[in-house]
Design a protein around this motif. Sequence first.
Motif, mmCIF file in Angstrom:
data_model
loop_
_atom_site.group_PDB
_atom_site.id
_atom_site.type_symbol
_atom_site.label_atom_id
_atom_site.label_comp_id
_atom_site.label_asym_id
_atom_site.label_seq_id
_atom_site.Cartn_x
_atom_site.Cartn_y
_atom_site.Cartn_z
ATOM 1 N N THR A 81 -2.753 -3.121 12.465
ATOM 2 C CA THR A 81 -3.858 -2.865 13.392
ATOM 3 C C THR A 81 -4.340 -1.420 13.380
ATOM 4 N N SER A 82 -3.614 -0.537 12.745
ATOM 5 C CA SER A 82 -4.003 0.870 12.718
ATOM 6 C C SER A 82 -4.866 1.160 11.494
ATOM 7 N N GLN A 83 -5.914 1.956 11.694
ATOM 8 C CA GLN A 83 -6.743 2.377 10.565
ATOM 9 C C GLN A 83 -6.485 3.820 10.165
ATOM 10 N N ALA A 84 -5.413 4.400 10.692
ATOM 11 C CA ALA A 84 -5.040 5.761 10.310
ATOM 12 C C ALA A 84 -4.485 5.761 8.885
ATOM 13 N N TRP A 85 -4.801 6.809 8.147
ATOM 14 C CA TRP A 85 -4.238 6.959 6.795
ATOM 15 C C TRP A 85 -4.153 8.456 6.490
ATOM 16 N N ASN A 86 -3.020 9.031 6.829
ATOM 17 C CA ASN A 86 -2.816 10.475 6.687
ATOM 18 C C ASN A 86 -1.510 10.722 5.948
ATOM 19 N N PRO A 87 -1.568 10.966 4.638
ATOM 20 C CA PRO A 87 -0.336 11.195 3.882
ATOM 21 C C PRO A 87 0.414 12.453 4.321
ATOM 22 N N THR A 142 -10.651 -0.946 0.099
ATOM 23 C CA THR A 142 -9.980 -2.233 0.028
ATOM 24 C C THR A 142 -8.510 -1.998 -0.290
ATOM 25 N N ILE A 143 -7.734 -3.037 -0.172
ATOM 26 C CA ILE A 143 -6.304 -2.906 -0.471
ATOM 27 C C ILE A 143 -6.093 -2.510 -1.923
ATOM 28 N N SER A 144 -6.770 -3.189 -2.823
ATOM 29 C CA SER A 144 -6.599 -2.890 -4.251
ATOM 30 C C SER A 144 -7.069 -1.485 -4.590
ATOM 31 N N ALA A 145 -8.204 -1.074 -4.026
ATOM 32 C CA ALA A 145 -8.722 0.260 -4.306
ATOM 33 C C ALA A 145 -7.786 1.337 -3.768
ATOM 34 N N THR A 146 -7.220 1.125 -2.599
ATOM 35 C CA THR A 146 -6.292 2.103 -2.037
ATOM 36 C C THR A 146 -5.060 2.258 -2.921
ATOM 37 N N ILE A 147 -4.504 1.139 -3.367
ATOM 38 C CA ILE A 147 -3.325 1.202 -4.228
ATOM 39 C C ILE A 147 -3.659 1.898 -5.540
ATOM 40 N N ALA A 148 -4.787 1.545 -6.150
ATOM 41 C CA ALA A 148 -5.161 2.149 -7.429
ATOM 42 C C ALA A 148 -5.418 3.646 -7.300
ATOM 43 N N ASN A 149 -6.025 4.068 -6.196
ATOM 44 C CA ASN A 149 -6.352 5.484 -6.019
ATOM 45 C C ASN A 149 -5.133 6.340 -5.732
ATOM 46 N N GLU A 150 -4.168 5.821 -4.991
ATOM 47 C CA GLU A 150 -3.154 6.682 -4.409
ATOM 48 C C GLU A 150 -1.740 6.430 -4.891
ATOM 49 N N PHE A 151 -1.503 5.397 -5.665
ATOM 50 C CA PHE A 151 -0.121 5.099 -6.025
ATOM 51 C C PHE A 151 0.475 6.199 -6.903
ATOM 52 N N THR A 152 -0.311 6.717 -7.837
ATOM 53 C CA THR A 152 0.219 7.769 -8.713
ATOM 54 C C THR A 152 0.417 9.090 -7.981
ATOM 55 N N GLU A 153 -0.235 9.266 -6.830
ATOM 56 C CA GLU A 153 -0.115 10.504 -6.069
ATOM 57 C C GLU A 153 0.836 10.372 -4.886
ATOM 58 N N THR A 187 5.032 5.669 -0.575
ATOM 59 C CA THR A 187 5.098 4.609 -1.580
ATOM 60 C C THR A 187 5.325 3.248 -0.939
ATOM 61 N N SER A 188 6.194 3.210 0.067
ATOM 62 C CA SER A 188 6.474 1.952 0.748
ATOM 63 C C SER A 188 5.237 1.409 1.454
ATOM 64 N N ALA A 189 4.420 2.290 2.035
ATOM 65 C CA ALA A 189 3.197 1.847 2.697
ATOM 66 C C ALA A 189 2.235 1.210 1.686
ATOM 67 N N LEU A 190 2.145 1.782 0.500
ATOM 68 C CA LEU A 190 1.279 1.202 -0.524
ATOM 69 C C LEU A 190 1.807 -0.147 -1.003
ATOM 70 N N ILE A 191 3.125 -0.248 -1.130
ATOM 71 C CA ILE A 191 3.708 -1.527 -1.533
ATOM 72 C C ILE A 191 3.486 -2.576 -0.454
ATOM 73 N N GLU A 192 3.556 -2.158 0.812
ATOM 74 C CA GLU A 192 3.286 -3.107 1.888
ATOM 75 C C GLU A 192 1.837 -3.575 1.844
ATOM 76 N N LEU A 193 0.921 -2.711 1.449
ATOM 77 C CA LEU A 193 -0.458 -3.151 1.254
ATOM 78 C C LEU A 193 -0.526 -4.247 0.190
ATOM 79 N N GLY A 194 0.238 -4.067 -0.896
ATOM 80 C CA GLY A 194 0.289 -5.107 -1.917
ATOM 81 C C GLY A 194 0.852 -6.411 -1.393
#
Length: 329
Positions: free
Chosen positions: A71-77, A278-289, A296-303
């Motif tokens: 439910t949260s739209q926050a995204w602050n690495p 989108t979920i796919s775009a977020t993973i593609a943009n940020e997984f390598t960084e 990393t776990s947050a990105l995997i949870e998106l998957g």
Amino acid sequence: MSDIALEQQASQSVIVERTRVLARIALVDRVFHQLTRAAAVVVLIILGGVIVSLVHGSWPAMQAYGFGFLTSQAWNPVTENFGAAAAIYGTLVTSIIAMVIAVPVGLGVATFLTELCPHALRRPIGVAIELLAGIPSIIYGIWGLFVLAPFLQSHVQPALISAFGDIPFFSTLFAGPPYGIGMLTAGFILAIMVLPFIASISRDVFETVPPVLKEAAWGIGATTWEVMRYVVVPYTRVGVIGGMMLGLGRALGETMAVTFVIGNAHKISGSLLAPGTTISATIANEFTEAVGDLYTSALIELGLILFVITFFVLALARYMLMRIEQKSA
């Protein structure tokens, strides 16, 4: 007596040969049965392994954020504060836009190819449409960024803002400056990408309609529209819905093309012209960084969330098809 003995020996030879042939056929059948069973088991093992890997990798994020992650739209690495709401929203909205555009166009193309197109042009046009499915997604993304987005920014989006600016609800959908990139542009790109699947499958199932049914409708004075509406589509609705679900599955999981044109903004906006993600775009943009286990776990949870969404969409489609088949029976 010798003739009788020879006949008995020949009969025994035939029986022995028949037994050997039957044994060989039975062996081949058992081997084939075991191979097909092993293939099915391997698929299930791979699927189970994917689920286990996603759950294991996303477990730290699940423990840290719980259901609030959805439910949260926050995204602050920097502060390790993550939420999936914006990505889920963008995934669903862009897929809906794509299906709203691609389904009527795909059905129209299939109708034209099966009922109206001259025979000499049916195959070339059909091959041209199917070739769209073979274009790499990154090519769609580059074309969308450098051709489609500027065109929408200069011509389409200003017209939409001007036309719907004073109409309630639509003024929210088409509010804001014309960025060019955004969820509407991503939806257009996805529509072009899923169009070949919907059009090709619909054309193939339309061609399975027995000619006698259409000829009977034409014989009582039905128009082409009436034949398609009351004969062809009801007869092939299972296949048509299957093609739609296949296109929707492609739209939900598309990555590179959407990444180029959606704007990659982690926020929920009521305007279709606003940037999103989108979920796919977020993973593609940020997984390598991704730095740190929680990121990393947050990105995997998106998957994992995308996997669940796709699973429920396909399960719902299968349920709809079963209900339609039961009603038809």
